[in-house]
Design an enzyme around this catalytic site. Structure first.
Site, PDB file in Angstrom:
ATOM      1  N   SER A  70     103.572 -17.542  -0.249  1.00 41.49           N
ATOM      2  CA  SER A  70     102.240 -17.049   0.077  1.00 41.49           C
ATOM      3  C   SER A  70     102.288 -16.195   1.354  1.00 41.49           C
ATOM      4  CB  SER A  70     101.280 -18.231   0.209  1.00 41.49           C
ATOM      5  OG  SER A  70      99.947 -17.816   0.256  1.00 41.49           O
ATOM      6  N   ASP A 113      99.508 -19.456  -6.558  1.00 41.29           N
ATOM      7  CA  ASP A 113     100.068 -19.616  -5.210  1.00 41.29           C
ATOM      8  C   ASP A 113     101.237 -20.605  -5.211  1.00 41.29           C
ATOM      9  OD1 ASP A 113     100.387 -20.665  -2.458  1.00 41.29           O
ATOM     10  OD2 ASP A 113      98.632 -19.434  -2.033  1.00 41.29           O
TER      11      ASP A 113
END
Length: 357
Positions: free
Chosen positions: A61, A183
């Site tokens: 991320s 994610d």
């Protein structure tokens, strides 16, 4: 059992280190949304000192975004993205989310930065040609399994989007090779295990929260009670999976297996910034804190990880000759024309003057 060495302001553990053979070195960066401004500060300090002894890079991320700037050798890049772009309404818009859209617009963020501040991927390609590897972690939407992608010019930006697609806030996820990804922090927020699996003997881990922070069980119990019978139950299951994974990773860092050595750089207290919706002053303070922690790491640990010592901040004083030649004074109304460098980010005045402590 291996060794964990905490590196943060006020901790003297790094001062007692003795020289050692680091072996294969990995740099691992945690996600955390806008809290990644702390990581940006640490890595900008590394670039200032031309410190890059790493053989392997892994990020999730915001950690993957920060590492992209580091590998492309663009100091100040990640700070600009976080402070100038992620604070805009085009990226983060709660009203849009209430109306059924995405809370965060990753498509706009990636397209805007790619057109106005492109990554210098040719620099990264030369790094990869020298034998170094960079992996970005994204999580499969079907079974939550973490996947690690080697970025290329063709897929780099898409992998960043996939690694940063927060479930619920970016509703669609990102499709890569026919598979939907979310994610990477869901299953591997800090890919230290993957770094060890790939042969790293020394890990430098940059966190965005104080070390040893765990989730509060009471918080999960309340969320389960509120959402357990609703349509958001899948999101509850996903968060529970993330909590279990995160706790397991934290225990791995605290008690590394075998002869693994982990240097953990982290803020000494919770950051002022939050994952989304941070104020500019909070981001600026956390960036400065990252610079200070990075500087402390270089002064204590950095010299042990590389044959060539990191560049020092202060130059050796210049010896002035006895006979001083005074040049003629410039004309009072002459305009001073400063020399401009073509190097990426080199003319960023905020970066050059940021945190001179």
């Amino acid at each position: 059992m291996g060794q964990r060495i905490p590196v943060t302001l006020g901790n003297i553990a790094p001062l007692s280190l003795r020289p050692f053979q680091p072996g294969r070195i990995a740099l691992v960066c945690e996600g955390g949304g806008q809290r990644g401004i702390f990581t940006a500060g640490v890595l900008d300090e590394f670039m200032r000192a031309q410190f890059n002894p790493f053989d392997l890079y892994l990020g999730t991320s915001a950690g993957a975004q920060n590492l992209s700037a580091f590998i492309c050798n663009q100091p100040g890049y990640a700070r600009k993205v976080i402070m100038r772009y992620t604070t805009k309404r085009e990226f983060f818009d709660p009203l849009r989310f209430v109306r059924g859209g995405n809370l965060i617009d990753l498509d706009w963020l990636v397209e805007a930065t790619a057109s106005q501040m492109p990554l210098q991927m040719d620099t990264a390609a030369r790094l990869f040609d020298s034998g170094k590897s960079f992996y970005m972690c994204a999580c499969r939407q079907d079974d939550y399994a973490p996947n690690y992608f080697l970025p290329t010019k063709q897929n780099w930006l898409d992998v960043i989007r996939a690694s940063s697609a927060i479930p619920g806030f970016y509703r669609s996820g990102v499709s890569l090779e026919g598979i939907n990804y979310l994610d990477g922090g869901i299953s591997d927020a800090i890919p230290v295990k993957e770094a060890a699996r790939q042969g790293a003997k020394t890990l430098v881990v940059i966190r965005t929260v104080p070390s040893q922070m765990y989730y509060t069980p009471q918080w999960f119990k309340r969320m389960e009670r509120w959402l357990g019978d609703s349509s958001l139950q899948p999101l509850v299951n996903l968060v529970q999976h993330h909590e279990t994974s995160y706790r397991d990773i934290q225990q791995f860092i605290e008690k590394p297996p075998g002869k693994l050595r982990i240097f953990e750089i982290y803020p000494p207290k919770p950051l002022h910034s939050i994952a989304l919706g941070s104020r500019i002053p909070a981001l600026r303070e956390d960036y400065k804190l990252g610079r200070l922690c990075g500087r402390y790491f270089l002064a204590t640990v950095g010299k042990l990880l590389t044959e060539k010592a990191p560049l020092t901040r202060h130059l050796v004083p210049v010896v002035t000759p006895e006979s001083i030649v005074i040049p003629p004074a410039p004309v009072a109304n002459d305009t001073l024309v400063a020399e401009v460098s073509d190097a990426p980010q080199a003319n960023d005045p905020t970066f050059n003057n940021e945190d001179l402590a």
